[in-house]
Design a protein around this motif. Structure first.
Motif, mmCIF file in Angstrom:
data_model
loop_
_atom_site.group_PDB
_atom_site.id
_atom_site.type_symbol
_atom_site.label_atom_id
_atom_site.label_comp_id
_atom_site.label_asym_id
_atom_site.label_seq_id
_atom_site.Cartn_x
_atom_site.Cartn_y
_atom_site.Cartn_z
ATOM 1 N N LEU A 1 0.278 -7.126 5.004
ATOM 2 C CA LEU A 1 0.113 -5.888 4.373
ATOM 3 C C LEU A 1 1.498 -5.172 4.659
ATOM 4 O O LEU A 1 2.400 -5.532 5.684
ATOM 5 C CB LEU A 1 -0.911 -4.998 5.286
ATOM 6 C CG LEU A 1 -1.186 -3.808 4.878
ATOM 7 C CD1 LEU A 1 -2.157 -3.675 3.774
ATOM 8 C CD2 LEU A 1 -1.971 -3.018 5.850
ATOM 9 N N VAL B 1 0.773 -1.190 -0.011
ATOM 10 C CA VAL B 1 0.031 0.047 0.075
ATOM 11 C C VAL B 1 0.818 1.184 0.085
ATOM 12 O O VAL B 1 1.681 1.172 0.659
ATOM 13 C CB VAL B 1 -0.913 0.061 1.237
ATOM 14 C CG1 VAL B 1 -1.717 1.319 1.195
ATOM 15 C CG2 VAL B 1 -1.707 -1.144 1.521
ATOM 16 N N LEU C 1 -7.467 -1.791 5.177
ATOM 17 C CA LEU C 1 -6.892 -2.487 4.154
ATOM 18 C C LEU C 1 -5.938 -3.604 4.794
ATOM 19 O O LEU C 1 -5.859 -4.961 4.054
ATOM 20 C CB LEU C 1 -5.753 -1.558 3.570
ATOM 21 C CG LEU C 1 -6.473 -0.921 2.070
ATOM 22 C CD1 LEU C 1 -5.447 -0.124 1.578
ATOM 23 C CD2 LEU C 1 -6.949 -2.224 1.136
ATOM 24 N N LEU D 1 -14.067 -6.113 0.867
ATOM 25 C CA LEU D 1 -14.773 -4.944 1.566
ATOM 26 C C LEU D 1 -16.060 -5.286 1.918
ATOM 27 O O LEU D 1 -16.704 -5.055 3.090
ATOM 28 C CB LEU D 1 -14.586 -3.593 0.707
ATOM 29 C CG LEU D 1 -15.171 -2.543 1.124
ATOM 30 C CD1 LEU D 1 -14.631 -2.028 2.501
ATOM 31 C CD2 LEU D 1 -15.053 -1.346 0.338
ATOM 32 N N ALA E 1 -3.812 4.114 -0.974
ATOM 33 C CA ALA E 1 -4.719 4.262 0.106
ATOM 34 C C ALA E 1 -4.470 5.515 0.828
ATOM 35 O O ALA E 1 -3.512 5.756 1.591
ATOM 36 C CB ALA E 1 -4.928 3.291 0.982
ATOM 37 N N TRP F 1 -10.003 3.404 -2.638
ATOM 38 C CA TRP F 1 -8.584 2.924 -3.122
ATOM 39 C C TRP F 1 -8.092 2.822 -4.257
ATOM 40 O O TRP F 1 -9.272 2.661 -5.334
ATOM 41 C CB TRP F 1 -8.303 1.768 -2.376
ATOM 42 C CG TRP F 1 -8.699 1.550 -0.842
ATOM 43 C CD1 TRP F 1 -8.042 2.609 -0.045
ATOM 44 C CD2 TRP F 1 -9.169 0.635 -0.187
ATOM 45 N NE1 TRP F 1 -8.677 2.235 1.189
ATOM 46 C CE2 TRP F 1 -9.410 1.009 1.245
ATOM 47 C CE3 TRP F 1 -9.997 -0.508 -0.306
ATOM 48 C CZ2 TRP F 1 -9.979 0.332 2.455
ATOM 49 C CZ3 TRP F 1 -10.612 -1.465 0.696
ATOM 50 C CH2 TRP F 1 -10.552 -0.631 2.010
ATOM 51 N N TYR G 1 -15.499 3.449 0.236
ATOM 52 C CA TYR G 1 -15.450 2.977 1.390
ATOM 53 C C TYR G 1 -15.550 4.141 2.618
ATOM 54 O O TYR G 1 -15.703 3.747 3.756
ATOM 55 C CB TYR G 1 -14.093 2.271 1.740
ATOM 56 C CG TYR G 1 -12.841 3.284 1.928
ATOM 57 C CD1 TYR G 1 -12.282 3.761 3.031
ATOM 58 C CD2 TYR G 1 -12.263 3.578 0.683
ATOM 59 C CE1 TYR G 1 -11.322 4.616 2.993
ATOM 60 C CE2 TYR G 1 -11.101 4.197 0.853
ATOM 61 C CZ TYR G 1 -10.713 4.873 1.998
ATOM 62 O OH TYR G 1 -9.530 5.600 1.975
ATOM 63 N N ASP H 1 -7.341 3.811 6.931
ATOM 64 C CA ASP H 1 -6.980 3.213 5.649
ATOM 65 C C ASP H 1 -6.456 2.003 5.983
ATOM 66 O O ASP H 1 -6.517 1.134 5.405
ATOM 67 C CB ASP H 1 -6.503 4.446 4.787
ATOM 68 C CG ASP H 1 -7.186 5.102 3.942
ATOM 69 O OD1 ASP H 1 -8.225 4.686 3.592
ATOM 70 O OD2 ASP H 1 -6.597 6.237 3.636
ATOM 71 N N VAL I 1 -8.689 -6.186 4.947
ATOM 72 C CA VAL I 1 -8.778 -6.911 3.679
ATOM 73 C C VAL I 1 -7.827 -7.635 3.041
ATOM 74 O O VAL I 1 -7.846 -8.934 2.732
ATOM 75 C CB VAL I 1 -8.867 -5.596 2.590
ATOM 76 C CG1 VAL I 1 -8.784 -5.983 0.987
ATOM 77 C CG2 VAL I 1 -10.026 -4.814 2.539
ATOM 78 N N VAL J 1 -10.709 -6.922 -4.009
ATOM 79 C CA VAL J 1 -10.609 -6.100 -2.727
ATOM 80 C C VAL J 1 -12.259 -5.767 -2.549
ATOM 81 O O VAL J 1 -12.695 -5.581 -1.382
ATOM 82 C CB VAL J 1 -9.966 -4.872 -3.035
ATOM 83 C CG1 VAL J 1 -10.192 -3.695 -2.174
ATOM 84 C CG2 VAL J 1 -8.438 -5.190 -3.152
#
Length: 274
Positions: A93, A54, A82, A254, A118, A236, A137, A78, A85, A250
């Motif tokens: 991540l 990200v 994420l 979400l 993001a 995003w 989102y 964010d 996610v 994604v």
């Protein structure tokens, strides 16, 4: 990186076939000696196997800020969302701190520096020309932050005043369109914008309401005097035309997070008190 993947796909197939013929696949843990399937992350053309990378402009609380207690070194709405996610996609991540202007223009994403952008980024038609967005989102407003003892009570009072904005943002565009007579000063990020107000270099900040709320909470000598319903939604961002499979995954994750209550839990941890 995803752009190289197609170039070497044929070679990879040939290599796989050779290994199978030589009996190397017999060492698989799967029944019958069949090769184990690739992880779902491999289908997304990720820049680093097993990781969702990200890019974000940090700090921009409460959406992204440094946090040494976390594995990525960052937290925020964010980042946490994420992270959830990524967990749904069986990925780790990873977070990179980048400039917002290059991120929202699509330059950073096109260069393959990250899988997703993001950074509390509003979905606009102009940005859609250069980047793809996942489903929205977050719904946001703009707001005006000043010292509590300031004579500025509304955007109309900015005539002859200096107002700070973040470069490349919808807040900058709104200010240029509506703050008649004001001197508009653009800063690279909130990391420079907020100290400029504290130092008295500018008279006000016009930017996303959640970020101004964080400043108002941190220092009671500053207050939000006006809000602007600009009908903004955050999304995003992804490299244009390159990440359809990842965007679909994604979006699915979400929606699952919204359905199972995880989204609301993360949301409330940052915004419920406001």
């Amino acid at each position: 990186m995803s752009r190289r993947r197609n170039l070497f796909f044929g070679l990879a197939l040939a290599a796989t076939a050779t290994l199978a013929l030589s009996g190397c696949a017999g060492g698989s843990d799967t029944p019958g000696g069949e090769a184990a399937p690739e992880s779902s992350g491999d289908d997304y053309g990720l820049i680093s196997a097993g990781e969702l990378t990200v890019c974000s402009d940090i700090p921009y609380p409460p959406f992204e800020f440094e946090d040494s207690s976390t594995e990525t070194g960052y937290s925020g709405f964010d980042i946490d969302l994420l992270g959830a996610v990524a967990e749904k996609l069986d990925l780790k991540l990873a977070v990179q701190d980048v400039g917002f202007d290059a991120l929202q223009s699509g330059t950073t994403l096109a260069a393959g520096q990250c899988d997703v952008g993001a950074s509390a980024m509003t979905i606009t038609e102009e940005r859609k020309a250069n980047i793809d967005f996942a489903d929205p989102y977050y719904d946001s407003l703009q707001s005006l932050l000043v010292r509590a003892d300031s004579s500025i009570k509304s955007i109309a009072d900015l005539d002859g005043k200096t107002v700070g904005v973040q470069q490349g943002t919808t807040g900058e565009a709104y200010t240029n369109e509506n703050a008649t007579g004001a001197e508009v000063v653009s800063y690279p990020s909130d990391g420079e914008l907020w100290p400029a107000l504290q130092a008295g270099n500018i008279d006000a900040i016009l930017q996303d309401q959640p970020v101004n709320i964080e400043h108002e909470k941190a220092d009671s000598t500053y207050t939000i005097v006006e809000e602007y319903d600009t009908q903004e939604q955050y999304g995003w961002a992804f490299a244009k035309g390159e990440r359809d499979a990842l965007i679909e995954a994604v979006n699915t994750a979400l929606q699952e997070l919204k359905d199972d209550g995880t989204y609301q839990t993360i949301y409330d941890s940052y915004f419920a008190a406001n």
